[in-house]
Design a protein around this motif. Structure first.
Motif, PDB file in Angstrom:
ATOM      1  N   GLU A   1     -26.601  68.524 -67.705  1.00 41.43           N
ATOM      2  CA  GLU A   1     -25.326  67.937 -67.699  1.00 41.43           C
ATOM      3  C   GLU A   1     -24.335  68.770 -66.873  1.00 41.43           C
ATOM      4  N   LYS A   2     -23.782  68.294 -65.678  1.00 49.32           N
ATOM      5  CA  LYS A   2     -22.814  68.945 -64.990  1.00 49.32           C
ATOM      6  C   LYS A   2     -21.423  68.215 -64.959  1.00 49.32           C
ATOM      7  N   ILE A   3     -20.547  68.719 -65.439  1.00 55.47           N
ATOM      8  CA  ILE A   3     -19.044  67.922 -65.643  1.00 55.47           C
ATOM      9  C   ILE A   3     -18.273  68.533 -64.474  1.00 55.47           C
ATOM     10  N   LEU A   4     -18.467  67.892 -63.299  1.00 56.05           N
ATOM     11  CA  LEU A   4     -17.423  68.559 -62.251  1.00 56.05           C
ATOM     12  C   LEU A   4     -16.254  67.690 -62.201  1.00 56.05           C
ATOM     13  N   ASN A   5     -16.147  66.431 -62.518  1.00 56.40           N
ATOM     14  CA  ASN A   5     -14.950  65.553 -62.716  1.00 56.40           C
ATOM     15  C   ASN A   5     -14.985  64.656 -63.657  1.00 56.40           C
ATOM     16  N   PRO A   6     -14.701  65.312 -65.181  1.00 52.73           N
ATOM     17  CA  PRO A   6     -14.568  64.658 -66.463  1.00 52.73           C
ATOM     18  C   PRO A   6     -13.630  63.339 -66.276  1.00 52.73           C
ATOM     19  N   ASP A   7     -14.265  62.327 -66.943  1.00 58.48           N
ATOM     20  CA  ASP A   7     -13.466  61.139 -67.210  1.00 58.48           C
ATOM     21  C   ASP A   7     -12.260  61.420 -68.075  1.00 58.48           C
ATOM     22  N   ARG A   8     -11.102  61.566 -67.624  1.00 54.84           N
ATOM     23  CA  ARG A   8      -9.888  62.073 -68.397  1.00 54.84           C
ATOM     24  C   ARG A   8      -9.515  60.954 -69.058  1.00 54.84           C
ATOM     25  N   ARG A   9      -9.940  59.734 -69.284  1.00 55.48           N
ATOM     26  CA  ARG A   9      -9.568  58.411 -69.672  1.00 55.48           C
ATOM     27  C   ARG A   9     -10.005  58.472 -71.095  1.00 55.48           C
ATOM     28  N   ARG A  10     -10.883  59.262 -71.338  1.00 52.32           N
ATOM     29  CA  ARG A  10     -11.691  59.760 -72.711  1.00 52.32           C
ATOM     30  C   ARG A  10     -10.974  60.683 -73.606  1.00 52.32           C
ATOM     31  N   TRP A  11     -10.347  61.106 -72.810  1.00 48.36           N
ATOM     32  CA  TRP A  11      -9.491  62.515 -73.677  1.00 48.36           C
ATOM     33  C   TRP A  11      -8.688  62.044 -74.661  1.00 48.36           C
ATOM     34  N   ASN A  12      -8.684  62.402 -75.918  1.00 47.20           N
ATOM     35  CA  ASN A  12      -7.492  62.476 -76.763  1.00 47.20           C
ATOM     36  C   ASN A  12      -7.420  63.677 -77.594  1.00 47.20           C
ATOM     37  N   LEU A  13      -6.336  63.812 -78.359  1.00 45.15           N
ATOM     38  CA  LEU A  13      -6.003  65.238 -79.016  1.00 45.15           C
ATOM     39  C   LEU A  13      -5.025  64.972 -80.044  1.00 45.15           C
ATOM     40  N   ALA A  14      -5.257  65.313 -81.252  1.00 42.90           N
ATOM     41  CA  ALA A  14      -4.531  64.957 -82.367  1.00 42.90           C
ATOM     42  C   ALA A  14      -4.580  66.337 -83.222  1.00 42.90           C
ATOM     43  N   VAL A  15      -3.356  66.916 -83.169  1.00 40.71           N
ATOM     44  CA  VAL A  15      -3.387  68.405 -84.017  1.00 40.71           C
ATOM     45  C   VAL A  15      -2.176  68.469 -84.876  1.00 40.71           C
ATOM     46  N   ALA A  16      -2.245  68.987 -85.753  1.00 41.21           N
ATOM     47  CA  ALA A  16      -1.157  68.985 -86.540  1.00 41.21           C
ATOM     48  C   ALA A  16      -0.867  70.476 -87.244  1.00 41.21           C
ATOM     49  N   GLY A  17       0.096  70.719 -88.016  1.00 42.53           N
ATOM     50  CA  GLY A  17       0.274  71.861 -88.762  1.00 42.53           C
ATOM     51  C   GLY A  17       1.303  71.611 -89.914  1.00 42.53           C
ATOM     52  N   GLY A  18       0.858  72.190 -90.912  1.00 45.89           N
ATOM     53  CA  GLY A  18       1.598  71.944 -92.136  1.00 45.89           C
ATOM     54  C   GLY A  18       1.828  73.114 -93.168  1.00 45.89           C
ATOM     55  N   ALA A  19       2.923  73.299 -93.701  1.00 42.23           N
ATOM     56  CA  ALA A  19       3.057  74.356 -94.653  1.00 42.23           C
ATOM     57  C   ALA A  19       4.407  74.016 -95.400  1.00 42.23           C
ATOM     58  N   PRO A  20       4.950  75.009 -96.414  1.00 44.65           N
ATOM     59  CA  PRO A  20       6.116  74.597 -97.024  1.00 44.65           C
ATOM     60  C   PRO A  20       7.382  74.825 -95.821  1.00 44.65           C
ATOM     61  N   GLY A  21       8.272  73.611 -95.597  1.00 42.16           N
ATOM     62  CA  GLY A  21       9.506  73.697 -94.830  1.00 42.16           C
ATOM     63  C   GLY A  21       8.688  73.586 -93.233  1.00 42.16           C
ATOM     64  N   ILE A  22       7.484  73.429 -93.134  1.00 41.54           N
ATOM     65  CA  ILE A  22       6.908  73.408 -91.777  1.00 41.54           C
ATOM     66  C   ILE A  22       6.086  72.013 -91.629  1.00 41.54           C
ATOM     67  N   ASN A  23       6.342  71.256 -90.536  1.00 38.35           N
ATOM     68  CA  ASN A  23       5.309  70.056 -90.311  1.00 38.35           C
ATOM     69  C   ASN A  23       5.418  69.727 -88.755  1.00 38.35           C
ATOM     70  N   ALA A  24       4.450  69.482 -88.144  1.00 36.45           N
ATOM     71  CA  ALA A  24       4.475  69.344 -86.518  1.00 36.45           C
ATOM     72  C   ALA A  24       3.117  68.742 -86.242  1.00 36.45           C
ATOM     73  N   VAL A  25       3.351  67.658 -85.618  1.00 35.74           N
ATOM     74  CA  VAL A  25       2.147  66.741 -84.706  1.00 35.74           C
ATOM     75  C   VAL A  25       2.419  66.711 -83.435  1.00 35.74           C
ATOM     76  N   LEU A  26       1.062  67.021 -82.448  1.00 34.52           N
ATOM     77  CA  LEU A  26       0.971  66.696 -81.212  1.00 34.52           C
ATOM     78  C   LEU A  26      -0.171  65.734 -80.789  1.00 34.52           C
ATOM     79  N   GLU A  27      -0.066  64.650 -80.462  1.00 32.09           N
ATOM     80  CA  GLU A  27      -1.086  63.655 -80.112  1.00 32.09           C
ATOM     81  C   GLU A  27      -1.116  63.171 -78.578  1.00 32.09           C
ATOM     82  N   PHE A  28      -2.083  63.063 -78.082  1.00 35.53           N
ATOM     83  CA  PHE A  28      -2.249  62.539 -76.999  1.00 35.53           C
ATOM     84  C   PHE A  28      -3.533  61.576 -76.584  1.00 35.53           C
ATOM     85  N   ASP A  29      -3.352  60.477 -75.798  1.00 35.81           N
ATOM     86  CA  ASP A  29      -4.512  59.621 -75.585  1.00 35.81           C
ATOM     87  C   ASP A  29      -4.560  59.268 -74.251  1.00 35.81           C
ATOM     88  N   GLY A  30      -5.729  59.761 -73.743  1.00 32.84           N
ATOM     89  CA  GLY A  30      -5.946  59.693 -72.240  1.00 32.84           C
ATOM     90  C   GLY A  30      -6.043  58.171 -71.622  1.00 32.84           C
TER      91      GLY A  30
END
Length: 587
Positions: A507-536
């Motif tokens: 498998e050689k990934i020279l030009n990945p299909d960026r349409r299938r990229w997605n990201l969903a990350v979050a952080g949470g603690a008392p007084g803290i909550n953040a979300v970052l989402e991306f859908d290619g």
């Protein structure tokens, strides 16, 4: 005579080589057939009993549901072996996929209810609700091809009642934004959200607003440039830093912990834990939260290395690579490895190689007593000693047990790992449910007073979380990541969940299909909550930053997702926002 013997030898050699190749192909085919036959023979939970349609996709979904609930490792491995193509299994093995799923399953505890939503004849959304007031949504999408049924997409996200609200009818772009704005305004008025919301399409903001107060004691409102604590979103920066050092030849995923930290207190971890185990959270290293952390004055914790004392001397929870467990400790260790491998302090390395590269001028790990302009104070209703830790990303709306129809319970002996098997008819209640009335009746308690989170938050964050940024900076970060400013295409693909470069020589990934990229990350603690989402595929980026307890930000991000066009929709244009090319963009 000699030529005849040589020809005969070549013929025998060719025959042997052909036999070996044919046997390998036959073995792979047999394994595929055997996996499918075994999967189909497991009739303890049929599609009809579960409420799924009696179709190949319905049968597959029913078998997955049973194996997930019963924590049946072998059953889940057979599911993936039967439903995934050989190419996908080479990228990420069935064993690796199952390890991640079982880690999630253990967090849920006893399953009290499962609800299904059939999105199409071959697509299902499953909401699993656990006793611990935690839930998850697993989306399965199958496709019929070559006289077989294959799993072409599988996503996992935190589950809330909102996940099963009736779909929102398509709205014109201006009306969609108006409805999102109206609902955020209502939630903010109920004191359930305070922060910044940014929605972008093809990296261009189409909605950017601030709500609530950055300082309640001084009445300072949040602004677009306000800095918020990101919680565990910082782990993404750490993962990128690891990949950057690998590309420079200064680090390998197979390097042992002890190579860079020879003085690490746990000798077993020094020898057995590899960098890949730390990245994938399969190291067995625990968390820094616990009695020692609770007793320690938070102003003593001012550097990434200060967190090591809370867990580095403790025994590994399991053999490295054998299991997955959420671990802030693993990323703290990665931070120290990054410092040793690069010869630069962790915080400085991230600044030079990520923040400066992307133009993120308002991002850093600020110290708690450092005067920082435009920084939001965190406010919590959680009392010290009862707060949720960072391993429970984002928290969530809790459901009262009597609001769920409980027909079965899966008990598991945590010490032995054994599962008590229960009759299929008593196992779960699978049914379509309209949760709207339940959500309307669920309100956040507003009678409790707010407290600043100064006694639960360390004086400075770590490689596992606790840095600060703005919504605008996070959008710059996504642009830089997407356009290969941090890493080469193969390693950028790895950050987005793709296969490890070089692991599969074919498998050689020279030009990945960026349409299938997605990201969903979050952080949470008392007084803290953040979300970052991306859908290619669709080009949407959602950024929500809040200075209140979870699920302040996650509630808003789910709300937004309900009104945005789903994957594949290419005609949703905002006024004055012209799509100059089809996604993905060439930046």
């Amino acid at each position: 005579m000699k030529n005849k013997e040589m020809k005969r030898s070549y013929s025998c050699l060719n025959f042997i080589l052909f036999s070996l190749v044919f046997s390998a192909l036959l073995f792979n085919l047999s394994e595929k057939i055997r996996a499918e036959a075994t999967l189909l023979s497991e009739n303890s939970l049929s599609s009809e009993e579960a409420g799924f349609p009696k179709t190949p996709a319905g049968e597959r979904a029913a078998h997955f549901t049973r194996a997930f609930i019963m924590m049946d490792r072998a059953g889940l491995e057979r599911f993936f072996a039967a439903c995934l193509s050989g190419e996908k299994l080479k990228s990420i093995s069935a064993k690796e996929r199952v390890m991640k799923l079982l880690s999630l399953r253990e967090r849920l505890g006893n399953i009290v209810s499962v609800k299904i939503n059939q999105l199409s004849p071959e697509e299902f959304s499953l909401l699993f609700q656990g006793e611990k007031d935690e839930g998850c949504v697993i989306n399965l999408k199958f496709e019929s091809k070559n006289e077989g049924i294959y799993l072409v997409a599988m996503t996992v996200e935190e589950g809330e009642p909102e996940s099963f609200l009736p779909p929102v009818p398509p709205l014109p772009p201006d009306q969609a934004l108006e409805e999102i704005d109206r609902q955020i305004r209502e939630i903010s008025a109920q004191d359930r959200f305070s922060g910044v919301v940014l929605i972008a399409r093809d990296f261009k903001p189409v909605y950017f607003k601030a709500w609530g107060l950055a300082s309640r004691e001084f009445g300072v409102p949040n602004q677009l440039e306000t800095k918020f604590n990101l919680g565990s979103i910082n782990k993404l920066f750490t993962k990128i830093a690891v990949a950057q050092l690998i590309e420079k030849g200064l680090l390998s995923l197979d390097d042992c912990l002890g190579k860079f930290l020879p003085d690490y207190p746990n000798s077993e971890a020094r020898k057995k834990v590899k960098v890949r185990h730390l990245v994938e959270m399969t190291s067995g290293i625990g968390d820094f939260f616990g009695p020692d952390f609770e007793r320690t004055p938070k102003d003593f914790i001012r550097h990434n290395r200060d967190y090591l004392s809370f867990f580095a001397s403790k025994s590994l929870a399991f053999e490295p690579g054998s299991k997955q467990m959420y671990s802030n400790g693993s990323y703290v260790v990665l931070g120290e490895i990054i410092s040793r491998a690069s010869g630069i302090d962790y915080y400085e390395f991230i600044k030079r190689n990520i923040f400066d590269v992307a133009g993120m001028k308002d991002s850093a790990w600020y110290e708690a007593d450092e005067p920082v302009p435009h920084l939001a104070e965190g406010y919590t209703r959680e009392i010290s000693g009862r707060h949720k830790n960072l391993s429970k990303e984002g928290g969530g709306l809790s459901l009262k047990e009597n609001s769920l129809e409980r027909k079965g319970k899966v008990n598991r002996n945590e010490a032995s790992g054994e599962t008590k098997h229960i009759k299929s008819e008593d196992l779960i209640n699978l049914r379509l449910i309209n949760m709207e009335s339940e959500i309307k009746g669920k309100k956040e308690e507003t009678g409790a007073f707010w407290r600043k989170n100064i006694y639960t938050r360390p004086a400075r964050g770590s490689a596992a979380g606790g840095g600060y940024s703005t919504a605008g900076d996070l959008l710059k970060f996504i642009v830089a990541l997407y356009s290969f400013q941090f890493l080469s295409p193969p390693w950028t693909d790895w950050v987005f969940g793709g296969s490890e470069p070089g692991r599969n020589p074919e498998e050689k990934i020279l030009n990945p299909d960026r349409r299938r990229w997605n990201l969903a990350v979050a952080g949470g603690a008392p007084g803290i909550n953040a979300v970052l989402e991306f859908d290619g595929y669709s080009g949407w980026t959602i950024i929500v930053l809040a200075n209140l307890d979870p699920p302040a930000a996650t509630t808003i991000s789910r709300l937004i997702r309900r009104y945005l066009p789903k994957k594949g929709t290419q005609t949703f244009l905002f006024p004055g926002h012209k799509r100059e090319s089809d996604w993905p963009l060439d930046l």
